[in-house]
Design a protein around this motif. Structure first.
Motif, PDB file in Angstrom:
ATOM      1  N   VAL A   2       0.749  -0.975  -0.267  1.00  0.00           N
ATOM      2  CA  VAL A   2       0.093   0.051  -0.001  1.00  0.00           C
ATOM      3  C   VAL A   2       0.429   1.369  -0.283  1.00  0.00           C
ATOM      4  O   VAL A   2       2.114   1.238   1.250  1.00  0.00           O
ATOM      5  CB  VAL A   2      -1.061  -0.315   1.347  1.00  0.00           C
ATOM      6  N   VAL A   3       0.635   2.291  -1.131  1.00  0.00           N
ATOM      7  CA  VAL A   3       1.832   3.341  -1.360  1.00  0.00           C
ATOM      8  C   VAL A   3       0.475   4.404  -1.381  1.00  0.00           C
ATOM      9  O   VAL A   3      -0.916   4.414  -0.975  1.00  0.00           O
ATOM     10  CB  VAL A   3       1.894   3.220  -2.604  1.00  0.00           C
ATOM     11  N   ILE A   5      -0.186   7.962  -0.705  1.00  0.00           N
ATOM     12  CA  ILE A   5      -0.121   9.891  -0.781  1.00  0.00           C
ATOM     13  C   ILE A   5      -0.396  10.837  -1.285  1.00  0.00           C
ATOM     14  O   ILE A   5      -1.338  10.904  -0.518  1.00  0.00           O
ATOM     15  CB  ILE A   5      -0.623   9.295  -2.297  1.00  0.00           C
ATOM     16  N   VAL A  42       1.716   2.801   6.190  1.00  0.00           N
ATOM     17  CA  VAL A  42       2.110   2.288   4.240  1.00  0.00           C
ATOM     18  C   VAL A  42       3.078   1.658   5.162  1.00  0.00           C
ATOM     19  O   VAL A  42       4.308   1.425   5.400  1.00  0.00           O
ATOM     20  CB  VAL A  42       1.790   3.813   4.114  1.00  0.00           C
ATOM     21  N   VAL A  85       0.091   8.992  -7.603  1.00  0.00           N
ATOM     22  CA  VAL A  85       0.265   7.474  -7.815  1.00  0.00           C
ATOM     23  C   VAL A  85       0.759   7.269  -9.056  1.00  0.00           C
ATOM     24  O   VAL A  85       1.418   5.792  -9.279  1.00  0.00           O
ATOM     25  CB  VAL A  85      -1.399   7.492  -8.538  1.00  0.00           C
ATOM     26  N   ALA A  88       3.466   5.469  -8.544  1.00  0.00           N
ATOM     27  CA  ALA A  88       4.149   4.160  -8.153  1.00  0.00           C
ATOM     28  C   ALA A  88       2.616   3.604  -8.657  1.00  0.00           C
ATOM     29  O   ALA A  88       1.724   2.871  -7.860  1.00  0.00           O
ATOM     30  CB  ALA A  88       3.723   4.878  -7.309  1.00  0.00           C
ATOM     31  N   GLY A  91       1.499  -0.390  -7.243  1.00  0.00           N
ATOM     32  CA  GLY A  91       1.288  -0.635  -5.850  1.00  0.00           C
ATOM     33  C   GLY A  91      -0.254  -1.606  -5.784  1.00  0.00           C
ATOM     34  O   GLY A  91      -0.885  -1.106  -6.638  1.00  0.00           O
ATOM     35  N   TRP A  94      -3.153   2.559  -3.425  1.00  0.00           N
ATOM     36  CA  TRP A  94      -2.795   3.719  -2.790  1.00  0.00           C
ATOM     37  C   TRP A  94      -3.644   4.503  -1.614  1.00  0.00           C
ATOM     38  O   TRP A  94      -5.410   4.167  -2.006  1.00  0.00           O
ATOM     39  CB  TRP A  94      -3.077   4.942  -4.433  1.00  0.00           C
ATOM     40  N   ILE A  96      -4.741   8.394   0.102  1.00  0.00           N
ATOM     41  CA  ILE A  96      -4.611   9.347  -0.545  1.00  0.00           C
ATOM     42  C   ILE A  96      -4.717   9.973   0.623  1.00  0.00           C
ATOM     43  O   ILE A  96      -6.028  10.554   1.420  1.00  0.00           O
ATOM     44  CB  ILE A  96      -5.528   9.592  -1.353  1.00  0.00           C
ATOM     45  N   GLY A 136      -8.521   5.404   0.441  1.00  0.00           N
ATOM     46  CA  GLY A 136      -7.714   4.232   0.071  1.00  0.00           C
ATOM     47  C   GLY A 136      -8.844   3.748  -1.156  1.00  0.00           C
ATOM     48  O   GLY A 136      -9.707   3.896  -1.686  1.00  0.00           O
ATOM     49  N   LEU A 142      -6.783   2.328 -10.949  1.00  0.00           N
ATOM     50  CA  LEU A 142      -5.033   3.423 -11.414  1.00  0.00           C
ATOM     51  C   LEU A 142      -5.465   4.167 -12.427  1.00  0.00           C
ATOM     52  O   LEU A 142      -5.706   5.233 -12.618  1.00  0.00           O
ATOM     53  CB  LEU A 142      -4.437   2.126 -11.503  1.00  0.00           C
TER      54      LEU A 142
END
Length: 195
Positions: A2-3, A5, A42, A85, A88, A91, A94, A96, A136, A142
């Motif tokens: 999980v990235v 941002i 994350v 985004v 990455a 991922g 994400w 946010i 999330g 994407l």
């Protein structure tokens, strides 16, 4: 993976500029506090900043964030989100978060991230009958995230995919205090001292 941002590319016009570098009670700036609270939730954190905002970028990098310079940040939060985004795209989701919300609890962010890890498609924290941050998104979104532009951010996606939204109850909506004015900063500092 999980990235996170962290959106920190706003101009802060209502604040008079430079709001993300305004100091909180502990000497860290607003964006640093938000960044440090997001990191535990994350696996990777990308902070999106404006071109020319080297001081903020340096402080966020010192917190452990990777820096993404949003060259078209003037096009709004959506463009900045898409830039983050895009850094990455592989991922597993994400998270946010907003750089001007320094009071969001790490535990709340972790609950949202864990719901993504558990298979939820869109995750939103809820407290006192209202939705908050961070939000999330699963990999399925994407293309939608990369296509964002304007000031609405990902709000339109929450409406478009409302059937996919999972709401996660969290403790206190006051944690979503965003700092847009000097009065907001005074409130955030007072609440930060209480936490």
């Amino acid at each position: 993976m999980v990235v996170g941002i962290l959106l920190a590319a706003g101009a802060g016009q209502r604040f008079g500029g430079g709001k993300l570098l305004a100091e909180m009670a502990n000497g860290q700036c607003i964006a640093e506090v938000a960044c440090r609270a997001l990191i535990p939730a994350v696996d990777r954190l990308i902070a999106v900043v404006r071109r020319g905002d080297e001081a903020l970028a340096a402080r966020l990098a010192a917190c452990g964030a990777e820096i993404c310079v949003a060259v078209d940040a003037q096009r709004g939060m959506g463009a900045s989100l898409a830039a983050g985004v895009a850094q990455a795209p592989d991922g597993d989701g994400w998270l946010i978060a907003l750089g001007d919300m320094p009071l969001v609890a790490s535990t709340d962010s972790t609950r949202v991230a864990d719901a993504l890890r558990g298979g939820a498609l869109i995750v939103v924290p809820v407290a006192d009958g209202r939705r908050g941050h961070p939000v999330g998104f699963a990999p399925r979104f994407l293309p939608d995230l990369l296509a964002l532009s304007g000031d609405a951010g990902a709000r339109a996606l929450l409406s478009k995919y409302s059937a996919e939204v999972v709401e996660i109850p969290v403790g206190d909506a006051r944690r979503w205090c965003d700092v847009d004015t000097s009065d907001d900063l005074a409130v955030a500092r007072a609440l930060f001292k209480q936490s």
